[in-house]
Design a protein around this motif. Structure first.
Motif, PDB file in Angstrom:
ATOM      1  N   SER A  43     -63.204 -17.271 -63.694  1.00 61.70           N
ATOM      2  CA  SER A  43     -64.018 -18.447 -64.012  1.00 61.70           C
ATOM      3  C   SER A  43     -64.926 -18.838 -62.849  1.00 61.70           C
ATOM      4  O   SER A  43     -65.656 -19.832 -62.931  1.00 61.70           O
TER       5      SER A  43
ATOM      6  N   SER B 186     -69.152 -23.103 -65.802  1.00 67.56           N
ATOM      7  CA  SER B 186     -68.933 -22.670 -64.422  1.00 67.56           C
ATOM      8  C   SER B 186     -70.182 -22.865 -63.571  1.00 67.56           C
ATOM      9  O   SER B 186     -70.118 -23.301 -62.419  1.00 67.56           O
TER      10      SER B 186
ATOM     11  N   ASN C 174     -63.308 -25.867 -61.570  1.00 72.40           N
ATOM     12  CA  ASN C 174     -63.861 -24.575 -61.981  1.00 72.40           C
ATOM     13  C   ASN C 174     -62.765 -23.566 -62.306  1.00 72.40           C
ATOM     14  O   ASN C 174     -62.941 -22.681 -63.144  1.00 72.40           O
TER      15      ASN C 174
END
Length: 576
Positions: free
Chosen positions: A133, A64, A55
């Protein structure tokens, strides 16, 4: 900032990859209780940091959230796997198709709700955003319900392990202790992440998983989990075919296994009933603080160990059954606080013993008839025949003399056979009788007696002038059988029998040699293999007597046969 984020991502990836190593043992031993659940749990705790690490290197809301869904599913896989480990290890549940289908359905329902979240918003709400993110999720109602279910599974599984730890000992106690504690680090870290006591956007759960990984590694390689899986004592007792009853210090039933309830019609409400309710013959047994013996009042073990087994009888379904009873006291602070009674159904053994006793009595009666009645009568009749044949021989000539000679010869053979039967009877009746022999004296006495019966042969006695052995009885009879056999079956024109006595520190030996055709390989093999075929022959009976005496005396019996004749040796060890 970007480099710091990358370092965190790499740390998560390395954590997940390291945890995958724990899959090696459950994959190597899939048949061990708890292996499947353990593999699922390890897979879940590995996917969690792996998906989180990835991720940190992807951009965009959809990727994500997809990786967040993997972590959400990993949490369910960990919870289900942990529950299965605890349930299988403690014997509360086995991995059946129904259990597996339920676990798969649980994870699939969660995935389907995530995929369709846009229509109902049960898993996460529209306020969900990204911090870099990493998703910052607005948790929906299903998320909290699923979290409660997952923690419920973990709590139940851990409770089973703690309960097993409290009543176990030894290796099993160590295994369940480590497993019980291993769940704590990730739970604490996950709760810290969910409820925010630590102000960070990063998920702390993987760091707790590192602690679990270390504890699980210890369980695998030091506590030998999945390598040695002890059987839970309560499971072993419940599944035993023997009846097991636990009594308190007042001889009241506090527990019994399935076999006891089935065999003795013990109702479910047995707790607190006196032992005499179900086993009247055990109610009168003496009790002491050092150990107990039921049914027959034998002395108990002085050290508090299990008492000597007794035997009790009970009518089951109209038939009398016999049970061996052993009692093990449970001692605390020097006094007996409980007793464990094990009853094993030995009815088939007792019936077989009765049959053998009856058979032995029949054989003993038959032996007495054959050995003491028939043999005695036959010998008397043969003596009469032999005496009358001698009288006929005095006046017989020609063919009549030959016929009378055959009668005399046959009578002599049957009398000799009767004498050998008497020797066998003596050996059987006195298995423990011992005697002291001077082998030189034995050899000379035997040769003197055989010479009277077979005067045409030559006899030589040589070797040590004296050689004493103390051993089982029957040695002189065995030597006489060997000397007689050497003469009787010798077809030489001038038969010679040699008896040699040897005496040395290593032991004593007596050898009987002849210059006849030798003992056949068939007869020697029969003696070695303990077959009964030689009993049809007089020489065979003699060799059997020799073999039996050798066994009784623990002497070595050997045969040496070549073109010059036979040598049979009896070697007595020095302790004789």
């Amino acid at each position: 900032m970007a480099s710091a984020t990358a370092i965190v991502g790499v740390a998560y990836l390395l954590t997940g990859a390291g945890l995958l190593v724990l899959l090696r043992e459950p994959l190597r031993r899939p048949d061990k209780p708890g292996s499947t659940g353990f593999a699922l749990a390890v897979l879940g705790i590995s996917l969690w940091p792996l998906s989180l690490g990835v991720n940190y290197f992807v951009a965009g809301f959809a990727p994500s959230m997809a990786l967040w869904t993997v972590r959400l599913s990993a949490a369910s896989v960990v919870s289900v796997g942990w529950f299965l480990v605890a349930a299988e290890v403690t014997g509360r549940l086995s991995l059946s198709r129904t259990v597996a289908a339920t676990a798969v359905a649980y994870v699939l329902v969660e995935l389907s709700l995530v995929v369709t979240n846009g229509t109902h918003g049960l898993v996460f709400g529209p306020a969900t955003t990204l911090d870099g993110s990493i998703p910052v999720v607005a948790y929906g109602p299903w998320f909290w319900l699923q979290t409660a279910l997952n923690y419920g599974l973990i709590a139940v599984g851990t409770g089973l392990l703690v309960a097993e730890w409290s009543r176990s000992s030894g290796l099993r106690r160590r295994q369940t202790a480590v497993l019980s504690v291993a769940v704590a680090p990730p739970v604490v870290a996950n709760l810290a992440t969910l409820f925010g006591p630590v102000p960070t956007v990063h998920d702390l759960t993987p760091f707790g998983l590192v602690g679990s990984g270390l504890l699980l590694s210890w369980a695998l390689y030091r506590a030998e989990f999945l390598d040695i899986v002890p059987v839970a004592r309560q499971v072993a007792m419940a599944e035993m075919q023997d009846a097991v009853v636990t009594l308190d210090d007042e001889d009241r039933v506090v527990d019994c296994n399935r076999a006891a309830r089935a065999q003795f019609d013990i109702p479910p409400s047995y707790a607190g009933d006196p032992i005499g309710t179900y086993f009247p013959s055990l109610a009168d047994a003496p009790a002491t603080d050092g150990g107990e013996t039921l049914a027959d009042g034998d002395d108990s073990a002085a050290d508090g160990g299990p008492s000597s087994p007794a035997v009790v009888t009970r009518t089951v379904d109209g038939d009398s059954h016999s049970y061996s009873v052993s009692v093990s006291p449970v001692v605390e602070a020097g006094r007996t606080v409980a007793r464990v009674v094990v009853l094993r159904d030995i009815t088939p053994i007792k019936r077989r013993e009765q049959e053998l006793t009856e058979r032995e009595a029949e054989l003993e009666l038959l032996r007495q008839i054959l050995s003491r009645v028939l043999r005695h009568n036959i010998r008397n009749k043969l003596t009469t025949i032999r005496g009358n044949a001698d009288l006929l021989a005095e006046g017989a000539t020609g063919d009549d003399a030959a016929r009378v000679g055959r009668i005399v010869e046959a009578s002599d053979e049957l009398i000799a056979l009767s004498e050998k039967a008497g020797t066998i009877e003596h050996l059987v009746d006195r298995p423990d009788e011992t005697a002291t022999y001077d082998l030189r004296v034995v050899a000379e006495r035997v040769v003197a007696r055989v010479r009277d019966r077979y005067p045409d042969a030559s006899y030589v006695v040589s070797g040590s002038e004296t050689c004493t052995v103390e051993t089982a009885s029957g040695v002189e009879s065995a030597v006489e059988c060997l000397v007689e056999n050497a003469v009787e079956h010798n077809d030489a024109s001038d038969p010679t029998v040699r008896v040699a006595v040897g005496c040395a520190p290593s032991g004593a030996e007596i050898r009987v040699s002849d210059d006849g055709p030798g003992i056949s390989e068939h007869e020697r093999e029969v003696i070695r293999r303990r077959e009964e075929t030689p009993l049809a022959h007089s020489s065979g009976i003699g060799l059997w007597i020799v073999s039996w005496v050798a066994d009784r005396c623990e002497a070595e019996l050997s045969f040496d046969v070549d073109e010059t004749g036979s040598t049979v040796s009896l070697r007595f060890a020095s302790e004789n």
